[in-house]
Design a protein around this motif. Structure first.
Motif, PDB file in Angstrom:
ATOM      1  N   PHE A   1      -8.999  -0.838   0.229  1.00 27.44           N
ATOM      2  CA  PHE A   1      -7.985  -1.857  -0.631  1.00 27.44           C
ATOM      3  C   PHE A   1      -8.554  -3.212  -0.477  1.00 27.44           C
ATOM      4  O   PHE A   1      -8.758  -3.847   0.496  1.00 27.44           O
ATOM      5  CB  PHE A   1      -6.761  -1.480  -0.077  1.00 27.44           C
ATOM      6  CG  PHE A   1      -5.722  -2.257  -0.694  1.00 27.44           C
ATOM      7  CD1 PHE A   1      -5.351  -1.550  -2.127  1.00 27.44           C
ATOM      8  CD2 PHE A   1      -4.901  -3.425  -0.096  1.00 27.44           C
ATOM      9  CE1 PHE A   1      -4.180  -2.337  -2.708  1.00 27.44           C
ATOM     10  CE2 PHE A   1      -4.017  -4.142  -1.070  1.00 27.44           C
ATOM     11  CZ  PHE A   1      -3.702  -3.342  -2.267  1.00 27.44           C
ATOM     12  N   GLY A   2      -8.647  -3.797  -1.681  1.00 31.52           N
ATOM     13  CA  GLY A   2      -9.078  -5.196  -1.500  1.00 31.52           C
ATOM     14  C   GLY A   2     -10.632  -5.447  -1.719  1.00 31.52           C
ATOM     15  O   GLY A   2     -10.983  -6.422  -2.140  1.00 31.52           O
TER      16      GLY A   2
ATOM     17  N   SER B   1      -2.693  -2.139  -6.394  1.00 30.16           N
ATOM     18  CA  SER B   1      -1.505  -1.931  -5.668  1.00 30.16           C
ATOM     19  C   SER B   1      -0.898  -0.699  -6.554  1.00 30.16           C
ATOM     20  O   SER B   1      -0.039   0.059  -6.111  1.00 30.16           O
ATOM     21  CB  SER B   1      -0.387  -3.091  -5.768  1.00 30.16           C
ATOM     22  OG  SER B   1      -0.407  -3.659  -6.675  1.00 30.16           O
TER      23      SER B   1
ATOM     24  N   ASP C   1       0.490   1.727   5.078  1.00 28.58           N
ATOM     25  CA  ASP C   1       0.122   0.242   5.380  1.00 28.58           C
ATOM     26  C   ASP C   1      -1.160   0.014   5.355  1.00 28.58           C
ATOM     27  O   ASP C   1      -1.946   0.786   4.759  1.00 28.58           O
ATOM     28  CB  ASP C   1       0.612  -0.044   7.101  1.00 28.58           C
ATOM     29  CG  ASP C   1      -0.234   0.809   7.994  1.00 28.58           C
ATOM     30  OD1 ASP C   1      -1.478   1.262   7.530  1.00 28.58           O
ATOM     31  OD2 ASP C   1       0.173   0.968   9.221  1.00 28.58           O
ATOM     32  N   GLY C   2      -1.374  -1.201   5.358  1.00 25.72           N
ATOM     33  CA  GLY C   2      -2.854  -2.118   5.129  1.00 25.72           C
ATOM     34  C   GLY C   2      -4.047  -1.413   5.799  1.00 25.72           C
ATOM     35  O   GLY C   2      -5.252  -1.249   5.657  1.00 25.72           O
ATOM     36  N   GLU C   3      -3.532  -0.903   7.265  1.00 24.64           N
ATOM     37  CA  GLU C   3      -4.652  -0.371   7.948  1.00 24.64           C
ATOM     38  C   GLU C   3      -5.138   0.904   7.448  1.00 24.64           C
ATOM     39  O   GLU C   3      -6.357   1.469   7.440  1.00 24.64           O
ATOM     40  CB  GLU C   3      -4.069  -0.037   9.292  1.00 24.64           C
ATOM     41  CG  GLU C   3      -4.068  -1.692  10.247  1.00 24.64           C
ATOM     42  CD  GLU C   3      -3.869  -1.225  11.608  1.00 24.64           C
ATOM     43  OE1 GLU C   3      -3.871  -0.147  12.219  1.00 24.64           O
ATOM     44  OE2 GLU C   3      -3.060  -2.069  12.331  1.00 24.64           O
TER      45      GLU C   3
ATOM     46  N   LEU D   1      -5.470   2.004   4.702  1.00 20.98           N
ATOM     47  CA  LEU D   1      -6.016   1.591   3.282  1.00 20.98           C
ATOM     48  C   LEU D   1      -7.289   0.860   3.548  1.00 20.98           C
ATOM     49  O   LEU D   1      -7.915   0.462   2.381  1.00 20.98           O
ATOM     50  CB  LEU D   1      -5.194   1.406   2.053  1.00 20.98           C
ATOM     51  CG  LEU D   1      -3.959   2.266   1.642  1.00 20.98           C
ATOM     52  CD1 LEU D   1      -3.057   1.625   1.035  1.00 20.98           C
ATOM     53  CD2 LEU D   1      -4.591   3.190   0.946  1.00 20.98           C
ATOM     54  N   GLU D   2      -7.678   0.440   4.560  1.00 16.42           N
ATOM     55  CA  GLU D   2      -8.576  -0.671   4.733  1.00 16.42           C
ATOM     56  C   GLU D   2      -9.806  -0.050   4.567  1.00 16.42           C
ATOM     57  O   GLU D   2     -10.892  -0.682   4.138  1.00 16.42           O
ATOM     58  CB  GLU D   2      -8.552  -1.125   6.271  1.00 16.42           C
ATOM     59  CG  GLU D   2      -9.357  -2.367   6.435  1.00 16.42           C
ATOM     60  CD  GLU D   2      -9.039  -3.073   7.808  1.00 16.42           C
ATOM     61  OE1 GLU D   2     -10.055  -3.656   8.012  1.00 16.42           O
ATOM     62  OE2 GLU D   2      -8.138  -2.633   8.678  1.00 16.42           O
TER      63      GLU D   2
END
Length: 90
Positions: A38-39, A46, A70-72, A74-75
């Motif tokens: 993600f990113g 999203s 959460d972001g973690e 999908l990091e």
């Protein structure tokens, strides 16, 4: 050492990313534990997250609650695989 079934979960997550995001199989095959998601993957915005998580649920027969996302998780590819394996292999 990974638990029994971990490799299958890893390949399932790789397949979901390939299929849902339209990523070339050769590119998806290069994903390792540290590959940022993600990113970093333009295909994983999203809107695509919901499709990826729904497909992981379907293919692995698990339920992912909204409060677990959460972001973690999908990091990186590794983080998503570990999360998925923890749900599927318990």
């Amino acid at each position: 050492m990974q638990p029994d079934g971990y490799h299958e979960v890893e390949e399932t997550v790789r397949g979901v990313l390939r299929d849902v995001l339209g990523i070339d199989a050769a590119r998806a095959a290069t994903f390792d534990e540290a590959t940022p998601l993600f990113g970093a993957l333009p295909e994983l915005d999203s809107m695509a997250v919901a499709g990826v998580l729904t497909e992981i649920e379907d293919r692995l027969g698990i339920v992912i609650d909204d409060d677990e996302v959460d972001g973690e998780m999908l990091e990186t590819f590794g983080a998503l695989v570990q999360f998925s394996a923890a749900k599927a292999l318990t």
